[in-house]
Design an enzyme around this catalytic site. Sequence first.
Site, PDB file in Angstrom:
ATOM      1  N   ARG A  15      33.047  46.294  -5.376  1.00  0.00           N
ATOM      2  CA  ARG A  15      32.673  44.944  -5.805  1.00  0.00           C
ATOM      3  C   ARG A  15      33.357  44.505  -7.103  1.00  0.00           C
ATOM      4  NH1 ARG A  15      26.345  44.124  -4.973  1.00  0.00           N
ATOM      5  NH2 ARG A  15      26.969  41.963  -4.793  1.00  0.00           N
TER       6      ARG A  15
ATOM      7  N   ASP B 128      24.059  40.745   4.486  1.00  0.00           N
ATOM      8  CA  ASP B 128      22.720  41.026   3.956  1.00  0.00           C
ATOM      9  C   ASP B 128      21.677  41.240   5.056  1.00  0.00           C
ATOM     10  OD1 ASP B 128      23.734  40.870   1.415  1.00  0.00           O
ATOM     11  OD2 ASP B 128      22.953  38.875   0.977  1.00  0.00           O
TER      12      ASP B 128
ATOM     13  N   ARG C 205      13.464  44.020  -5.993  1.00  0.00           N
ATOM     14  CA  ARG C 205      14.507  43.163  -6.553  1.00  0.00           C
ATOM     15  C   ARG C 205      14.688  41.910  -5.714  1.00  0.00           C
ATOM     16  NH1 ARG C 205      20.024  45.804  -7.434  1.00  0.00           N
ATOM     17  NH2 ARG C 205      20.288  43.649  -8.047  1.00  0.00           N
TER      18      ARG C 205
ATOM     19  N   CYS D 267      28.825  49.590  -7.187  1.00  0.00           N
ATOM     20  CA  CYS D 267      27.399  49.731  -6.889  1.00  0.00           C
ATOM     21  C   CYS D 267      27.248  50.450  -5.559  1.00  0.00           C
ATOM     22  CB  CYS D 267      26.678  48.387  -6.925  1.00  0.00           C
ATOM     23  SG  CYS D 267      26.671  47.464  -5.418  1.00  0.00           S
TER      24      CYS D 267
ATOM     25  N   LYS E  45      16.472  34.185  -3.606  1.00  0.00           N
ATOM     26  CA  LYS E  45      16.945  34.934  -4.778  1.00  0.00           C
ATOM     27  C   LYS E  45      18.378  34.542  -5.116  1.00  0.00           C
ATOM     28  CE  LYS E  45      18.609  39.308  -4.157  1.00  0.00           C
ATOM     29  NZ  LYS E  45      19.964  39.511  -4.693  1.00  0.00           N
ATOM     30  N   ASN E  46      19.243  34.558  -4.118  1.00  0.00           N
ATOM     31  CA  ASN E  46      20.667  34.360  -4.404  1.00  0.00           C
ATOM     32  C   ASN E  46      21.029  32.902  -4.696  1.00  0.00           C
ATOM     33  OD1 ASN E  46      21.023  37.060  -4.237  1.00  0.00           O
ATOM     34  ND2 ASN E  46      21.993  37.054  -2.208  1.00  0.00           N
TER      35      ASN E  46
HETATM   36  N1  EPU Z   1      35.565  40.505  -3.892  1.00  0.00           N
HETATM   37  C1  EPU Z   1      36.777  40.811  -4.473  1.00  0.00           C
HETATM   38  N2  EPU Z   1      37.058  40.299  -5.711  1.00  0.00           N
HETATM   39  C2  EPU Z   1      36.200  39.497  -6.382  1.00  0.00           C
HETATM   40  C3  EPU Z   1      34.956  39.182  -5.779  1.00  0.00           C
HETATM   41  C4  EPU Z   1      34.675  39.689  -4.534  1.00  0.00           C
HETATM   42  O1  EPU Z   1      37.589  41.531  -3.907  1.00  0.00           O
HETATM   43  O2  EPU Z   1      36.506  39.070  -7.486  1.00  0.00           O
HETATM   44  C5  EPU Z   1      35.245  41.029  -2.567  1.00  0.00           C
HETATM   45  C6  EPU Z   1      34.028  41.976  -2.580  1.00  0.00           C
HETATM   46  O3  EPU Z   1      34.370  43.281  -2.954  1.00  0.00           O
HETATM   47  C7  EPU Z   1      33.545  41.860  -1.166  1.00  0.00           C
HETATM   48  C8  EPU Z   1      33.851  40.398  -0.808  1.00  0.00           C
HETATM   49  O4  EPU Z   1      34.821  39.964  -1.751  1.00  0.00           O
HETATM   50  O5  EPU Z   1      34.299  42.697  -0.331  1.00  0.00           O
HETATM   51  C9  EPU Z   1      32.672  39.466  -0.842  1.00  0.00           C
HETATM   52  O6  EPU Z   1      31.898  39.694  -2.013  1.00  0.00           O
HETATM   53  P1  EPU Z   1      31.178  38.512  -2.792  1.00  0.00           P
HETATM   54  O7  EPU Z   1      31.877  38.282  -4.074  1.00  0.00           O
HETATM   55  O8  EPU Z   1      31.010  37.338  -1.892  1.00  0.00           O
HETATM   56  O9  EPU Z   1      29.757  39.164  -3.104  1.00  0.00           O
HETATM   57  P2  EPU Z   1      28.889  38.831  -4.372  1.00  0.00           P
HETATM   58  O10 EPU Z   1      29.113  37.432  -4.774  1.00  0.00           O
HETATM   59  O11 EPU Z   1      29.020  39.902  -5.360  1.00  0.00           O
HETATM   60  C10 EPU Z   1      26.825  37.867  -3.056  1.00  0.00           C
HETATM   61  C11 EPU Z   1      25.367  38.189  -2.944  1.00  0.00           C
HETATM   62  C12 EPU Z   1      25.202  39.506  -2.188  1.00  0.00           C
HETATM   63  C13 EPU Z   1      25.820  39.324  -0.799  1.00  0.00           C
HETATM   64  C14 EPU Z   1      27.296  38.910  -0.931  1.00  0.00           C
HETATM   65  C15 EPU Z   1      27.966  38.617   0.400  1.00  0.00           C
HETATM   66  C16 EPU Z   1      24.426  37.155  -4.914  1.00  0.00           C
HETATM   67  C17 EPU Z   1      23.786  37.314  -6.240  1.00  0.00           C
HETATM   68  N3  EPU Z   1      24.785  38.285  -4.278  1.00  0.00           N
HETATM   69  O12 EPU Z   1      27.409  38.961  -3.762  1.00  0.00           O
HETATM   70  O13 EPU Z   1      23.805  39.713  -2.049  1.00  0.00           O
HETATM   71  O14 EPU Z   1      25.746  40.536  -0.088  1.00  0.00           O
HETATM   72  O15 EPU Z   1      27.383  37.729  -1.751  1.00  0.00           O
HETATM   73  O16 EPU Z   1      27.294  37.636   1.092  1.00  0.00           O
HETATM   74  O17 EPU Z   1      24.557  36.052  -4.423  1.00  0.00           O
HETATM   75  C18 EPU Z   1      21.868  40.993  -1.679  1.00  0.00           C
HETATM   76  O18 EPU Z   1      21.192  39.966  -1.868  1.00  0.00           O
HETATM   77  O19 EPU Z   1      21.369  42.057  -1.213  1.00  0.00           O
HETATM   78  C19 EPU Z   1      23.287  40.989  -1.997  1.00  0.00           C
HETATM   79  C20 EPU Z   1      23.988  42.098  -2.175  1.00  0.00           C
END
Ligand code: EPU
Length: 415
Positions: A121, A304, A396, A116, A22-23
Site C-alpha cells: 500500500r 472490501d 475499527r 499493512c 467509515k470510508n
Molecule cells: N496504490 C499505489 N500507489 C498509491 C496508492 C495506491 O500503487 O499511491 C495501489 C495500492 O497498493 C492498491 C491500489 O492502488 O493496490 C488501490 O489502493 P487504494 O489507494 O485505492 O486504497 P486506499 O485508498 O489505501 C481505500 C479504502 C480501503 C479499500 C481500498 C480499495 C479508505 C480509508 N480505505 O484504501 O478500505 O480496501 O480503498 O477499495 O477509504 C477497509 O475499509 O477495510 C479498507 C481497507
Amino acid sequence: MDKFFITGPKRLKGKIWVSGSKNAALPIIAATILSPGNHLIHGVPDLMDVKTMGRLLEYMGAEFSYENSTVNIDAGCLNRFEAPYELVRTMRASVLVLGPLLARHGRARVSLPGGCAIGARPINLHLSGLEKMGARITLHGGYVHASAKRLKGTDIYFDTPTVTGTENLMMAATLAEGITRLENAACEPEIRDLAGALTSMGALINGAGEGVIEIEGVRDLTPMVHKVIADRIEAATFLVAAGITGGDVTIRNARSEDLEAVIIKLRETGISISEDENGIRATGPERPLACDLRTLPYPGFPTDMQAQFMALMSVAAGTSVIRETIFENRFMHVAELRRMGADITVEGSTATVKGVKNLKGAPVMATDLRASASIVLAALAAEGETVIDRIYHIDRGYERIEAKLRSVGADIKRI
Ligand code: EPU
C-alpha cells in the site's frame, strides 16, 4: 483483549440498521482542515478509526467532539501541521490530512504509513500528484515533508485508480490556483460523498464518481453541514450474513445503487434480494451455490467484500474461484477459515474454494478488518462455538456489530 464467542448455526431474521460509511466519514473529517469555522458532520459511525481521526485533528490543535453520530469540528486554530507515526501506524487513512494541510497551510509533515496486513500500500501516487501541483516533497526519518506556497491546478493521471489518493488530491485542488483534472480517478461512492461535502463548503468540482474529475480552485472555503452516506460494505456484510445462515434479513438505510456488483453476485449464489421502502431484503437458500469473482475498482466487485464472500463460498455447493486484484496479500482469512473446516487453496492472487456442507466452530484470530468480518460470518453458520480473538480489528470498521447481529437472532457475546 476482547473476544467474540459465537455459537451457530442460527438463522438470522429481522431488520438491521446500517451506520454511516467509515470510508466516507474519514476523508470528510480531514476536509474540515480546508476551512476555519464550525463544521457539523452527521451520520458518522462510532468507530475506532473515527476516534483516531479525531485524535489526529486534536493533536494538530483542532477542536473535535463526537456525540450521537454527529461530529463537530473547528480546525481554524491548527498549530501543528503533522500526522505523527503513533497515529498513522494505527490508521493509514491519517494520510488524508496531507492534501488539506498543504492546500490551506502550505506545509505538512506526515508519517509514511508503511505496509499493512493486506499489502504494501504505497502512497507514491498521492505524492507525485502533489508534486505535479507544485509541492516540494522530501522523505526523511520515515516522514513525508511537504511544502508549497499555493498549489497550482494541473492535469494528473493516476496509473492505477486510488481511493484515498483521489481524495487527497481532490481536497488539495479545491484551494489550488486554476483547474486540476484528475484522470483515471477512483469512482467509489465515498469519492462522490466527499465531493458533495466539499461542494457544500464552496468548492467547484465536476465529475466526482466518474473517471475524470475537474476541480476549479477557489480562494476560500466555508464550514460544511453534511450527512455521510450509509456504509455499503457494512450493508453488504449483513446481506451475506442473511445468506450464509439461510436467514431472512432486511437491511435498513442501505443504498442499493452502491451495491450493484455485490447484489448481482449474491443472486448468483441463490440468495434472493429484493428492495422496497423498508430496505434491502436478503433471503438465504438452504445452501448457497458456488460463484466465481474477481475484485476490481468500483463499480467492480469491492475488495472490501472479498473475504466475506469467501466465507459464503466456503459452505456453497460447488467450487468457486476468487481472484484478488487490488491488494497482494488479502487472503489472511484463509488460514482462519480453514481452521473452521473450509477447503481453500491459494495460488498467488487466486483462491479456489471447494464448498463444504458444514463449517465447525474453532478458536480463531481476527487479522484485519474485513478478514474479521468474514470469520464472524463463518461462525454464524458453523456448528458449535467459535471464539474470535483480537476483535479490535472489527471495531475499527463495524459499529456495534454484536448488538446488531444479536438483534436478528445471532448467539454472539463479547467477553
Ligand atoms: N496504490 C499505489 N500507489 C498509491 C496508492 C495506491 O500503487 O499511491 C495501489 C495500492 O497498493 C492498491 C491500489 O492502488 O493496490 C488501490 O489502493 P487504494 O489507494 O485505492 O486504497 P486506499 O485508498 O489505501 C481505500 C479504502 C480501503 C479499500 C481500498 C480499495 C479508505 C480509508 N480505505 O484504501 O478500505 O480496501 O480503498 O477499495 O477509504 C477497509 O475499509 O477495510 C479498507 C481497507
